[in-house]
Design a protein around this motif. Structure first.
Motif, PDB file in Angstrom:
ATOM      1  N   ALA A  44      70.931  17.923  33.108  1.00 38.35           N
ATOM      2  CA  ALA A  44      71.111  18.950  32.083  1.00 38.35           C
ATOM      3  C   ALA A  44      70.438  18.505  30.794  1.00 38.35           C
ATOM      4  N   PRO A  45      69.664  19.386  30.157  1.00 39.92           N
ATOM      5  CA  PRO A  45      68.958  19.003  28.931  1.00 39.92           C
ATOM      6  C   PRO A  45      69.925  18.637  27.810  1.00 39.92           C
ATOM      7  N   VAL A  46      69.507  17.764  26.934  1.00 38.94           N
ATOM      8  CA  VAL A  46      70.294  17.415  25.761  1.00 38.94           C
ATOM      9  C   VAL A  46      70.539  18.674  24.945  1.00 38.94           C
ATOM     10  N   GLY A  47      71.764  18.864  24.482  1.00 32.16           N
ATOM     11  CA  GLY A  47      72.107  20.073  23.747  1.00 32.16           C
ATOM     12  C   GLY A  47      72.935  21.037  24.563  1.00 32.16           C
ATOM     13  N   LEU A  48      72.754  20.984  25.893  1.00 31.15           N
ATOM     14  CA  LEU A  48      73.573  21.805  26.783  1.00 31.15           C
ATOM     15  C   LEU A  48      74.722  21.014  27.401  1.00 31.15           C
ATOM     16  N   ASP A  49      74.604  19.698  27.394  1.00 30.03           N
ATOM     17  CA  ASP A  49      75.581  18.863  28.100  1.00 30.03           C
ATOM     18  C   ASP A  49      77.019  19.188  27.725  1.00 30.03           C
ATOM     19  N   ALA A  50      77.304  19.249  26.431  1.00 27.99           N
ATOM     20  CA  ALA A  50      78.685  19.442  25.983  1.00 27.99           C
ATOM     21  C   ALA A  50      79.237  20.782  26.428  1.00 27.99           C
ATOM     22  N   GLN A  51      78.411  21.830  26.346  1.00 25.67           N
ATOM     23  CA  GLN A  51      78.908  23.148  26.712  1.00 25.67           C
ATOM     24  C   GLN A  51      79.045  23.322  28.217  1.00 25.67           C
ATOM     25  N   ILE A  52      78.129  22.732  28.981  1.00 29.37           N
ATOM     26  CA  ILE A  52      78.286  22.755  30.434  1.00 29.37           C
ATOM     27  C   ILE A  52      79.571  22.038  30.834  1.00 29.37           C
ATOM     28  N   ALA A  53      79.793  20.865  30.253  1.00 28.37           N
ATOM     29  CA  ALA A  53      80.997  20.099  30.576  1.00 28.37           C
ATOM     30  C   ALA A  53      82.260  20.839  30.156  1.00 28.37           C
ATOM     31  N   ALA A  54      82.224  21.464  28.974  1.00 30.03           N
ATOM     32  CA  ALA A  54      83.387  22.217  28.504  1.00 30.03           C
ATOM     33  C   ALA A  54      83.683  23.384  29.431  1.00 30.03           C
ATOM     34  N   GLY A  55      82.630  24.084  29.858  1.00 31.85           N
ATOM     35  CA  GLY A  55      82.825  25.192  30.785  1.00 31.85           C
ATOM     36  C   GLY A  55      83.399  24.732  32.111  1.00 31.85           C
ATOM     37  N   ASP A  56      82.884  23.622  32.628  1.00 30.07           N
ATOM     38  CA  ASP A  56      83.406  23.099  33.890  1.00 30.07           C
ATOM     39  C   ASP A  56      84.873  22.695  33.771  1.00 30.07           C
ATOM     40  N   ARG A  57      85.240  22.097  32.633  1.00 27.39           N
ATOM     41  CA  ARG A  57      86.642  21.702  32.448  1.00 27.39           C
ATOM     42  C   ARG A  57      87.550  22.929  32.390  1.00 27.39           C
ATOM     43  N   LEU A  58      87.096  23.959  31.695  1.00 25.50           N
ATOM     44  CA  LEU A  58      87.902  25.173  31.612  1.00 25.50           C
ATOM     45  C   LEU A  58      88.055  25.820  32.986  1.00 25.50           C
ATOM     46  N   VAL A  59      86.966  25.884  33.740  1.00 30.06           N
ATOM     47  CA  VAL A  59      87.038  26.447  35.087  1.00 30.06           C
ATOM     48  C   VAL A  59      88.024  25.657  35.930  1.00 30.06           C
ATOM     49  N   SER A  60      87.963  24.328  35.831  1.00 27.73           N
ATOM     50  CA  SER A  60      88.855  23.490  36.614  1.00 27.73           C
ATOM     51  C   SER A  60      90.318  23.725  36.250  1.00 27.73           C
ATOM     52  N   ARG A  61      90.590  23.881  34.957  1.00 24.27           N
ATOM     53  CA  ARG A  61      91.986  24.048  34.521  1.00 24.27           C
ATOM     54  C   ARG A  61      92.528  25.449  34.808  1.00 24.27           C
ATOM     55  N   LEU A  62      91.664  26.454  34.761  1.00 28.79           N
ATOM     56  CA  LEU A  62      92.158  27.824  34.875  1.00 28.79           C
ATOM     57  C   LEU A  62      91.918  28.458  36.239  1.00 28.79           C
ATOM     58  N   ASP A  63      91.096  27.831  37.076  1.00 29.60           N
ATOM     59  CA  ASP A  63      90.840  28.380  38.403  1.00 29.60           C
ATOM     60  C   ASP A  63      92.145  28.430  39.195  1.00 29.60           C
ATOM     61  N   GLY A  64      92.452  29.575  39.737  1.00 31.14           N
ATOM     62  CA  GLY A  64      93.673  29.752  40.508  1.00 31.14           C
ATOM     63  C   GLY A  64      94.894  30.111  39.698  1.00 31.14           C
TER      64      GLY A  64
END
Length: 225
Positions: free
Chosen positions: A26-46
Motif C-alpha cells: 500500500a502506498p505511503v499515505g494510504l496505509d493508515a486509512q486502509i488499516a483503520a478501515g480493516d479494523r472497523l470491518v473486523s470489529r463490526l462485521d457480523g
C-alpha cells in the motif's frame, strides 16, 4: 442488507481486482486509512442492526470512521479506476432525526494492475447530509423504512491530477449493535453506501464527462464495544 465485507475500495486496495496485492505494498499515505478501515470491518462485521427499542429519540452522537469513494470511468477496465479514502466524522441528532458530517484528509490510488497501483494526490471535502438526511422510519417520503435506518445525501468537489470532479449521490445506511450496560450509548456503529456520479467540466459542453461513483462509509460510536 448492507455488506460490510465488500466495501469496494478496501477490497480493491487489498486485492487489486482479485490479484491479491499484499497490504505491505500500500502506498505511503494510504496505509493508515486502509488499516483503520480493516479494523472497523473486523470489529463490526457480523454485528446485528441496532434493536428498534434501543434507538435513541433524543440527544446526539458523533461517529468516526472511514469513507471510501470509488469512481469507475470504464466499467470493463480496472486500470483507470479511481479509489479515494478519507476520514469520516458524522453526527446523528436523534431528536431532530438528521445526520450531518464530512469526509476529509483524502488519499487516492489509480492505475490498478496485477502487480499494484499508484498513489495520487487528492484535495477536497465531501459533505454528508448537507442538503437532506433522515434518521428513523421516513413515513412521509419513504426514504427509510425502519427505526434503525438512515438516509443522507453526499456532495462535494475533489481535485485529482486530471482535474476537479463534482461528486454527488445518496447514502442508505443502518445503525449497528445494541449495548445494554447502564450509562453506555447503545449504538456501536453505522454502515452505509450509495450510488452517485462524479462529473468534470460544464454540462452541455464538449469537455464534460460524468462517471459512476459509489460512496461507502463505516464508523463507530463513542463508548466501549
Amino acid at each position: 442488507m448492507f455488506r460490510i465485507v465488500t466495501l469496494p475500495c478496501l477490497v480493491l486496495l487489498t486485492a487489486c481486482g482479485g490479484a491479491g496485492i499484499p497490504m505491505t505494498q500500500a502506498p505511503v499515505g494510504l496505509d493508515a486509512q486502509i488499516a483503520a478501515g480493516d479494523r472497523l470491518v473486523s470489529r463490526l462485521d457480523g454485528v446485528a442492526a441496532t434493536q428498534f427499542s434501543a434507538m435513541p429519540t433524543s440527544g446526539s452522537a458523533t461517529f468516526t470512521g472511514v469513507a471510501s469513494l470509488f469512481i469507475d470511468p470504464v466499467f470493463e477496465a480496472d486500470a483507470d479506476d479511481i479509489v479515494v479514502l478519507g476520514d469520516l466524522t458524522t453526527t446523528a441528532n436523534f431528536r431532530s432525526g438528521v445526520m450531518r458530517g464530512r469526509v476529509d484528509n483524502l488519499h487516492g490510488a489509480t492505475g490498478f494492475t496485477a502487480s499494484g497501483y499508484r498513489e495520487i494526490p487528492v484535495d477536497g471535502v465531501l459533505q454528508i447530509g448537507g442538503r437532506e438526511s433522515v434518521i428513523g422510519n421516513d413515513i412521509d417520503d419513504n426514504r427509510t423504512n425502519r427505526p434503525n435506518d438512515f438516509y443522507a445525501d453526499y456532495q462535494g468537489d475533489i481535485t485529482l491530477p486530471d482535474g476537479t470532479y463534482a461528486v454527488e449521490g445518496t447514502l442508505d445506511g443502518q445503525f449497528l449493535g445494541t449495548r445494554t450496560s447502564d450509562g453506555v450509548f447503545p449504538i456501536r456503529g453505522l454502515l452505509g453506501g450509495g450510488e452517485g456520479v462524479a462529473s468534470r467540466g460544464v454540462e452541455g459542453t464538449a469537455g464534460f464527462t460524468e462517471y459512476p461513483a459509489d460512496l461507502d462509509i463505516i464508523a463507530e460510536a463513542p463508548g466501549r464495544p
